[in-house]
Design a protein around this motif. Structure first.
Motif, PDB file in Angstrom:
ATOM      1  N   ALA A   9       0.817  -1.218   0.000  1.00 37.07           N
ATOM      2  CA  ALA A   9       0.000   0.000   0.000  1.00 37.07           C
ATOM      3  C   ALA A   9       0.850   1.268   0.000  1.00 37.07           C
ATOM      4  N   TRP A  10       2.088   1.190   0.463  1.00 38.67           N
ATOM      5  CA  TRP A  10       2.920   2.385   0.595  1.00 38.67           C
ATOM      6  C   TRP A  10       4.073   2.428  -0.398  1.00 38.67           C
ATOM      7  N   ILE A  11       4.072   1.560  -1.375  1.00 46.11           N
ATOM      8  CA  ILE A  11       5.196   1.487  -2.310  1.00 46.11           C
ATOM      9  C   ILE A  11       5.006   2.453  -3.475  1.00 46.11           C
ATOM     10  N   ARG A  12       6.098   3.112  -3.824  1.00 47.81           N
ATOM     11  CA  ARG A  12       6.140   4.001  -4.982  1.00 47.81           C
ATOM     12  C   ARG A  12       7.176   3.426  -5.954  1.00 47.81           C
ATOM     13  N   VAL A  13       6.820   3.341  -7.227  1.00 55.49           N
ATOM     14  CA  VAL A  13       7.732   2.834  -8.253  1.00 55.49           C
ATOM     15  C   VAL A  13       8.470   4.014  -8.866  1.00 55.49           C
TER      16      VAL A  13
ATOM     17  N   GLY B 255      13.225   1.270  -9.037  1.00 57.13           N
ATOM     18  CA  GLY B 255      13.251   1.392  -7.589  1.00 57.13           C
ATOM     19  C   GLY B 255      11.860   1.240  -7.002  1.00 57.13           C
ATOM     20  N   LEU B 256      11.738   0.378  -6.024  1.00 60.29           N
ATOM     21  CA  LEU B 256      10.501   0.246  -5.258  1.00 60.29           C
ATOM     22  C   LEU B 256      10.784   0.905  -3.911  1.00 60.29           C
ATOM     23  N   VAL B 257      10.163   2.059  -3.682  1.00 58.87           N
ATOM     24  CA  VAL B 257      10.493   2.886  -2.525  1.00 58.87           C
ATOM     25  C   VAL B 257       9.340   2.885  -1.535  1.00 58.87           C
ATOM     26  N   THR B 258       9.673   2.653  -0.272  1.00 63.32           N
ATOM     27  CA  THR B 258       8.684   2.699   0.802  1.00 63.32           C
ATOM     28  C   THR B 258       9.380   3.065   2.103  1.00 63.32           C
ATOM     29  N   SER B 259       8.850   4.040   2.789  1.00 67.21           N
ATOM     30  CA  SER B 259       9.331   4.505   4.102  1.00 67.21           C
ATOM     31  C   SER B 259      10.854   4.498   4.243  1.00 67.21           C
TER      32      SER B 259
ATOM     33  N   MET C 161       5.883  -0.097 -15.655  1.00 65.49           N
ATOM     34  CA  MET C 161       4.471   0.232 -15.848  1.00 65.49           C
ATOM     35  C   MET C 161       3.570  -0.866 -15.301  1.00 65.49           C
ATOM     36  N   GLN C 162       3.934  -2.122 -15.512  1.00 67.87           N
ATOM     37  CA  GLN C 162       3.142  -3.227 -14.967  1.00 67.87           C
ATOM     38  C   GLN C 162       3.110  -3.168 -13.444  1.00 67.87           C
ATOM     39  N   LEU C 163       4.268  -2.929 -12.843  1.00 68.25           N
ATOM     40  CA  LEU C 163       4.323  -2.853 -11.382  1.00 68.25           C
ATOM     41  C   LEU C 163       3.481  -1.693 -10.860  1.00 68.25           C
ATOM     42  N   ARG C 164       3.595  -0.523 -11.507  1.00 70.31           N
ATOM     43  CA  ARG C 164       2.792   0.639 -11.096  1.00 70.31           C
ATOM     44  C   ARG C 164       1.305   0.332 -11.177  1.00 70.31           C
ATOM     45  N   THR C 165       0.890  -0.243 -12.300  1.00 73.92           N
ATOM     46  CA  THR C 165      -0.526  -0.559 -12.517  1.00 73.92           C
ATOM     47  C   THR C 165      -1.045  -1.521 -11.456  1.00 73.92           C
TER      48      THR C 165
ATOM     49  N   GLN D 201      -1.248   0.190  -8.003  1.00 77.10           N
ATOM     50  CA  GLN D 201      -2.393   1.115  -7.943  1.00 77.10           C
ATOM     51  C   GLN D 201      -3.699   0.345  -7.825  1.00 77.10           C
ATOM     52  N   GLY D 202      -3.781  -0.801  -8.494  1.00 80.53           N
ATOM     53  CA  GLY D 202      -4.974  -1.624  -8.409  1.00 80.53           C
ATOM     54  C   GLY D 202      -5.235  -2.150  -7.005  1.00 80.53           C
ATOM     55  N   LEU D 203      -4.173  -2.350  -6.236  1.00 81.59           N
ATOM     56  CA  LEU D 203      -4.331  -2.808  -4.855  1.00 81.59           C
ATOM     57  C   LEU D 203      -4.822  -1.697  -3.938  1.00 81.59           C
ATOM     58  N   ARG D 204      -4.536  -0.457  -4.288  1.00 80.19           N
ATOM     59  CA  ARG D 204      -4.923   0.682  -3.442  1.00 80.19           C
ATOM     60  C   ARG D 204      -6.389   1.028  -3.579  1.00 80.19           C
ATOM     61  N   CYS D 205      -7.006   0.650  -4.685  1.00 79.36           N
ATOM     62  CA  CYS D 205      -8.413   1.015  -4.925  1.00 79.36           C
ATOM     63  C   CYS D 205      -9.373   0.172  -4.134  1.00 79.36           C
TER      64      CYS D 205
END
Length: 158
Positions: A108-112, A123-127, A147-151, A154-158
């Motif tokens: 939930a807190w990961i940014r690509v 880079g997978l960035v979290t805290s 792009m696949q990882l981002r998508t 994001q799908g998990l956050r919804c």
């Protein structure tokens, strides 16, 4: 289109697997080494029999250097990177030279982070923690993986 990684989707998780591109199997590697060593030492023995015995130590050094290079190659032939994404966990598993490392974090807190720069990893960035992935994916394909990882994240956050 064939991808340099495998993407497996199941009911409750997704997995990306990328491996080092190695064209020789261990048995093929051993056969090639044995044939090169045999030829090199055979030629050295022929010169030694003709009186040029100093060729023999250099052939031995050559075979030793070749063997070292083949051992290094063989240790890294099975390297891989696996990313497993589920609802509550992101697992990044890396195997390099028979060393296995695993890093887990909450998705939930990961940014690509990936800008597409030359030799840049994803880079997978979290805290404050940065996990780099995409080591075995060609640079031309890293954008698609990011792009696949981002998508999927994001799908998990919804």
């Amino acid at each position: 289109m064939q991808r340099p990684w495998v993407h497996v989707i199941s009911a409750n998780r997704q997995e990306w697997l990328s491996k080092r591109n190695c064209s020789l199997a261990p048995r093929q590697l051993a056969l090639i080494f044995a044939s090169l060593a045999t030829v090199s030492l055979g030629i050295a023995l022929a010169f030694a029999a003709a009186g040029a015995w100093m060729v023999l130590p250099f052939a031995g050094i050559e075979v030793l250097a070749l063997g070292t290079a083949f051992v290094v190659y063989a240790r890294h032939a099975a390297d891989y990177e696996r990313i497993v994404l589920s609802q509550d966990c992101l697992l990044v598993e890396t195997s390099r030279a028979e060393r296995l490392s695993q890093e887990k974090c909450a998705p939930a807190w990961i940014r690509v982070e990936y800008n597409g720069a030359r030799q840049e990893l994803i880079g997978l960035v979290t805290s404050g923690q940065r996990i780099e992935v995409g080591r075995f994916v060609p640079e031309s394909e890293r954008t698609d993986l990011a792009m696949q990882l981002r998508t999927q994240l994001q799908g998990l956050r919804c």
